[in-house]
Design a protein around this motif. Sequence first.
Motif, short mmCIF file in Angstrom:
data_model
loop_
_atom_site.label_atom_id
_atom_site.label_comp_id
_atom_site.label_asym_id
_atom_site.label_seq_id
_atom_site.Cartn_x
_atom_site.Cartn_y
_atom_site.Cartn_z
N ALA A 274 5.73 1.05 1.56
CA ALA A 274 4.31 1.41 1.46
C ALA A 274 3.60 0.28 0.72
CB ALA A 274 4.14 2.73 0.75
N LEU A 275 2.99 -0.60 1.49
CA LEU A 275 2.28 -1.74 0.93
C LEU A 275 0.78 -1.62 1.23
CD1 LEU A 275 4.75 -4.55 2.08
CD2 LEU A 275 4.73 -3.30 -0.10
N LYS A 276 -0.02 -2.12 0.34
CA LYS A 276 -1.48 -1.97 0.44
C LYS A 276 -1.99 -2.51 1.77
CE LYS A 276 -5.71 -2.72 -2.21
NZ LYS A 276 -6.32 -3.34 -3.42
N ASP A 277 -2.76 -1.68 2.45
CA ASP A 277 -3.42 -2.02 3.72
C ASP A 277 -2.44 -2.26 4.88
OD1 ASP A 277 -5.90 -1.88 2.45
OD2 ASP A 277 -5.81 -4.00 1.87
N LYS A 278 -1.21 -1.82 4.72
CA LYS A 278 -0.22 -1.93 5.81
C LYS A 278 0.35 -0.55 6.13
CE LYS A 278 1.22 -6.71 5.07
NZ LYS A 278 2.39 -7.62 4.87
N LEU B 190 -3.42 5.58 0.91
CA LEU B 190 -4.74 5.46 0.25
C LEU B 190 -4.56 5.02 -1.20
CD1 LEU B 190 -6.35 8.75 1.60
CD2 LEU B 190 -6.64 6.42 2.50
N SER B 191 -5.63 4.45 -1.73
CA SER B 191 -5.59 4.09 -3.16
C SER B 191 -5.65 5.36 -3.99
CB SER B 191 -6.77 3.18 -3.51
OG SER B 191 -6.70 1.97 -2.80
N ALA B 192 -4.90 5.37 -5.08
CA ALA B 192 -4.86 6.57 -5.94
C ALA B 192 -6.14 6.71 -6.73
CB ALA B 192 -3.68 6.46 -6.89
N GLU B 193 -6.70 7.92 -6.74
CA GLU B 193 -7.91 8.18 -7.52
C GLU B 193 -7.58 8.53 -8.95
OE1 GLU B 193 -10.23 11.12 -5.55
OE2 GLU B 193 -10.60 9.88 -3.77
N SER B 194 -6.42 9.08 -9.16
CA SER B 194 -5.99 9.41 -10.53
C SER B 194 -4.56 8.91 -10.72
CB SER B 194 -6.12 10.92 -10.79
OG SER B 194 -5.41 11.65 -9.81
N ALA C 202 -1.02 7.63 -9.59
CA ALA C 202 -0.41 6.94 -8.45
C ALA C 202 1.00 7.48 -8.18
CB ALA C 202 -0.35 5.43 -8.72
N THR C 203 1.42 7.37 -6.94
CA THR C 203 2.76 7.80 -6.53
C THR C 203 3.79 6.80 -7.04
OG1 THR C 203 1.90 8.90 -4.56
CG2 THR C 203 4.25 8.31 -4.56
N THR C 204 4.87 7.32 -7.64
CA THR C 204 5.94 6.47 -8.17
C THR C 204 7.16 6.50 -7.24
OG1 THR C 204 6.97 8.25 -9.42
CG2 THR C 204 5.19 7.01 -10.51
N LEU C 205 8.12 5.63 -7.53
CA LEU C 205 9.36 5.59 -6.76
C LEU C 205 10.08 6.92 -6.81
CD1 LEU C 205 11.30 3.81 -5.09
CD2 LEU C 205 12.40 3.13 -7.23
N GLU C 206 10.09 7.54 -8.01
CA GLU C 206 10.75 8.84 -8.16
C GLU C 206 10.06 9.90 -7.31
OE1 GLU C 206 9.94 6.86 -10.64
OE2 GLU C 206 11.99 6.21 -11.18
N ASP C 207 8.74 9.78 -7.16
CA ASP C 207 7.98 10.75 -6.37
C ASP C 207 8.35 10.72 -4.88
OD1 ASP C 207 6.58 11.62 -8.61
OD2 ASP C 207 4.96 10.16 -8.31
N ILE C 208 8.68 9.53 -4.38
CA ILE C 208 8.96 9.42 -2.95
C ILE C 208 10.44 9.65 -2.61
CG2 ILE C 208 7.02 7.87 -2.52
CD1 ILE C 208 9.04 5.57 -2.40
N LYS C 209 11.33 9.34 -3.55
CA LYS C 209 12.76 9.40 -3.24
C LYS C 209 13.21 10.83 -2.94
CE LYS C 209 17.35 8.12 -4.91
NZ LYS C 209 18.13 7.47 -5.99
N ALA C 210 12.81 11.79 -3.76
CA ALA C 210 13.29 13.16 -3.61
C ALA C 210 12.94 13.76 -2.24
CB ALA C 210 12.77 14.03 -4.74
N PRO C 211 11.66 13.73 -1.83
CA PRO C 211 11.33 14.34 -0.53
C PRO C 211 11.91 13.58 0.67
CG PRO C 211 9.37 13.31 -1.48
CD PRO C 211 10.41 13.30 -2.54
N LEU C 212 12.11 12.26 0.54
CA LEU C 212 12.65 11.50 1.67
C LEU C 212 14.16 11.69 1.83
CD1 LEU C 212 10.72 8.10 1.45
CD2 LEU C 212 10.44 9.91 3.16
N THR C 213 14.88 11.82 0.73
CA THR C 213 16.35 11.93 0.81
C THR C 213 16.83 13.37 0.87
OG1 THR C 213 16.52 11.82 -1.61
CG2 THR C 213 16.69 9.74 -0.39
N ALA C 214 15.92 14.33 0.80
CA ALA C 214 16.31 15.75 0.88
C ALA C 214 16.58 16.11 2.34
CB ALA C 214 15.21 16.63 0.29
N ASP D 38 3.91 -0.67 -3.40
CA ASP D 38 2.87 -1.31 -4.22
C ASP D 38 2.33 -0.32 -5.24
OD1 ASP D 38 3.01 -3.77 -3.08
OD2 ASP D 38 1.28 -3.51 -1.74
N ASP D 39 1.85 -0.86 -6.34
CA ASP D 39 1.25 -0.01 -7.38
C ASP D 39 -0.12 0.51 -6.92
OD1 ASP D 39 3.39 -0.48 -9.04
OD2 ASP D 39 2.45 -2.26 -9.97
#
Length: 752
Positions: A408-412, A433-437, A439-451, A467-468
Motif C-alpha cells: 500500500a503505497l501513496k497514490d498507487k 486514502l490519506s488518514a484523517e486521524s 493511520a493504519t499500521t503494519l499490525e493493523d493489516i497483518k491480522a485480517p490478511l493472515t486470518a 507508506d506512512d
Amino acid sequence: MLPELLAPAGGMEALRAAVQHGADAVYLGLTEYSARKSAENFTIDALEEAVNYCHIRGVSVYLTLNTLVPGEELSRCVKLGEVACKKGIDAIIVQDLGLATELKNLGLPIHSSTQLTVYNEAGAEKMKNSGFSRVVLARELTLDEIGKISRNSGVETEVFCHGALCMCYSGQCLMSYFQGGRSGNKGDCAQPCRMKYKLNSGKSDYLYHLSPGDLCSLPFLDKLVATGTSSLKIEGRLKNPEYVGIVTSVYRKALDKIASGEKDFFKKEDIDKLTLAFSRSSFTSGHMLGKMPSSHITLETPGRTGLLCGKVTSAPTVRKGPVPLFEIKAKLSTTVENGDGIGFNGKNGGVVNGYNPKTGTILVAGTLPKVKAGDDIFITYKKSLAENINATTKKEGRKSEITMHFSALKDKDMSLTLCDGKHQISVFSAPALSAESKATTLEDIKAPLTALGNTPYGVTDFTASLDDGLFIPKSILKDLRRQAVDKLSLARCEVTEFEPLQKVAADENGNTTTITGRSYFFFRTIDFLKWTLPSDAVRVYIPFETFSDNKALEKSRDLRNSGVEVYCILPWINKNYSAEGFNNIRPYIDGFMAENIGDSQLINDAPIASDISLNCINSVSARELKTHGYSTITISPETDPSDLPEIPEGVTPEIVTEGRIIVMRSEHCPIATSYGKVDGKNCGQCTKVIGRTFTLTDTKGASYPLVCDPFKCRMIMLSKEDIKDTHKKFIEKAREAYGNRLLERINIFGEE
C-alpha cells in the motif's frame, strides 16, 4: 525421501477423509470400468469437484480404469479417459493392455495396475519400455524383492501397505467368473475366496481355506520405506469414510515420524485403531517378511472381527424394551461405551446401550446371540473414534503453506500477492486514502490478511510495503484476502496440458508363422508321460520342470522328430528364474508359452505364445502383444463370444476348447494350512503320494483340483468344470471367426 501416501476414495466423503487425514494422493473410480464396481464411485461431473478439492490442497488424483475392456466398449472407455484428462486427473491406473495403448496417446501418465501381475524386474522393465510411468507391484513380494525392483527397473513402483488381500495374484483370478459368471477382472468379483471349502486331506471340515487376514505393514513401515518404493497404497475403495480417515491418519503420523528419524514411530494404540477400522481375526505381514504363514489364514471366519476386549462370564439373558435387548456379563480389558458395536467369536452382537463396570454388565441392543461363558468379546465399532475422525474430516485442517506480500503505497493501487511455491497470483484495489486521524499500521493489516481460518492455506511468511499516513479499512483488507484466496485456488485447479507420448518401438522377433490344428497343454509332467500322441496334434505345451526329467525329454524329442512342435510353459509364477535358465533349453524346444507380462523380456529369438493369463480380450491388446513378440495369442475365456478380438496377420489365434482352466494362482498352499504347518512352506504333503490329486470342494459339492509346486509351496487351482461344457458358444463363435487360422487347445489334467 518419503514415499507418497496413496489413499482410497470410494466416494466424495471418503475422499475428503483421505485428504484431511494426510494423504498425498487418492485413487478413485468412475461408475464404469472400475475394479470396484460396487463402490459409490464418481460420475464425470463429480470427478471435477473431486479433482479441484484435491488439487487446491496439493493432493494428486489417480483414476482407475483398471478392468478388462471388451473391444466394442474400448472407444467409450478411451473417451472417458479423455474427458477425465480434461477434468485434471494426474494419472490413470490401467489393467487392459489395449486400453493402455490407446490412452498413452493422451500423454497423461499411465500406471500399470496390480492386475497386470508385475512381480519381477523383467515385468517392471517391460512396463517401462511400454510407456508406463509407474508399476503397481503384486502383493506377493518380499521387502527384498520390492527393493530390487524399485532400485533396478528405472520406473516408479507402488506397493500396497494396508488392507484386504486376495488369495490369488491379482489379474489371475477367474474363480468368481467360472463359479458364477461374475468377473473380478471386470470389477464384479463375488469374493469366492471368502467362502467355505473342504480339502480332501488333513482337517476335513468346511473352513475358509482361501481367506487371508488383512495386510498391516505398520510394524515394519520403516523397512518398507527403505525399499525405495515411490508410493504406499492403502486398499479400501469399498470401505466407509471412517475407515479411510483412521488408516490414513495412522500411516501419515508414522511416516512423518520416520522422516524425522524417530525409532518409535508407532504405538499399540495405533494398531488398535487400525483393528477397530477393520480387521479379520488379526493382521498379517502378507509376504513382505517372507512367505505368509498359514496361521494368517482366517480359517474360522472371513469377515470383520474387531478388537478383542474381554471374555463373557455368563450366558446372555433377554431384557424387555422397545427394541430387542439382551444383557450379558463380562470381564473387560477395554472399556465399552454407549453406541459401540460389539461382537462375539467373530459374529455380530449388537450396539452397547449401557455398561456397569462394577458388575461387568453390558446391555446390548440386538438379537440374543448363542454365547456362553468363556467366549471372546470384540469391539467391532468404536463410536468415539468414528466421531473424532468425522469431525476432523469436516474441518479444514489441510493447510498448504503460502507466502503473502501486501503493498500500500501513496497514490498507487494496493496489491496482495500470494505464492505457494508453484503459483504466484496478485489482486488489486484502489489506492489507500490519506488518514484523517489515526493511520493504519503494519499490525493493523497483518491480522485480517493472515486470518485464513477455514481455508486450505496457512501463511508461513508475511511481508508488507506500507507508506506512512494511510488509512485502510478492514473491510477492504478482508475483500483482498478473499479475492486472493479464490484466485490462488483457481490457479491450483488449472488442468495440466500433457504432450502425447512418443510411440513405443515394437520389439517383434519375427517369429510370426501360423499353424492350425490342435495343441495339448499339460499342467504336470506326470500327465505328459502318460499321454498317447493323437493324430491331430500339432503342438504340445509342457511345464518348464519337465525338462529336468530324462524320460520326458526323450518323449519331447520324439515328438519334434515326428513334426509336432514342443513349447515350454514358463513357470506359473516366475519370480526367481533367469533368462539364462530359459535359453539353455532352447535347443530342445520350438518356442515358449508366457504366463506373465514380463516373460517375453527374458526370451531371446524364440517364438512366444501368450497364455490366457495375459488377459487378451480386445483387438488392440492383440496388436500390442504382437509388438512384444508374441506369435500365438490365447484369447481370454472371459471374452464375449459376440465380440472376439481381431488377431493380427501372421499371428495364430488360440482358444481352450477342452479341459479345465486355471482359476487361481497363489503363493499360499491350503494343504500346508490343513496340516498345521505354521510357516506355510515346504510341508511335503503334496509329494507323499505320487500323482495324488488334492481338491477343494465348495458347500454346493463342486470340486476344484489343486496343482502344487512342492519346491516353492505354491499352488494353482483349476476350474470345477470342463470348458467345453461351460463355453460352448464361445468355442463355436471362435471357430466361425478364425476358421482355419485357429489353434484349438486341450488342457490335460489326469485325476487319480
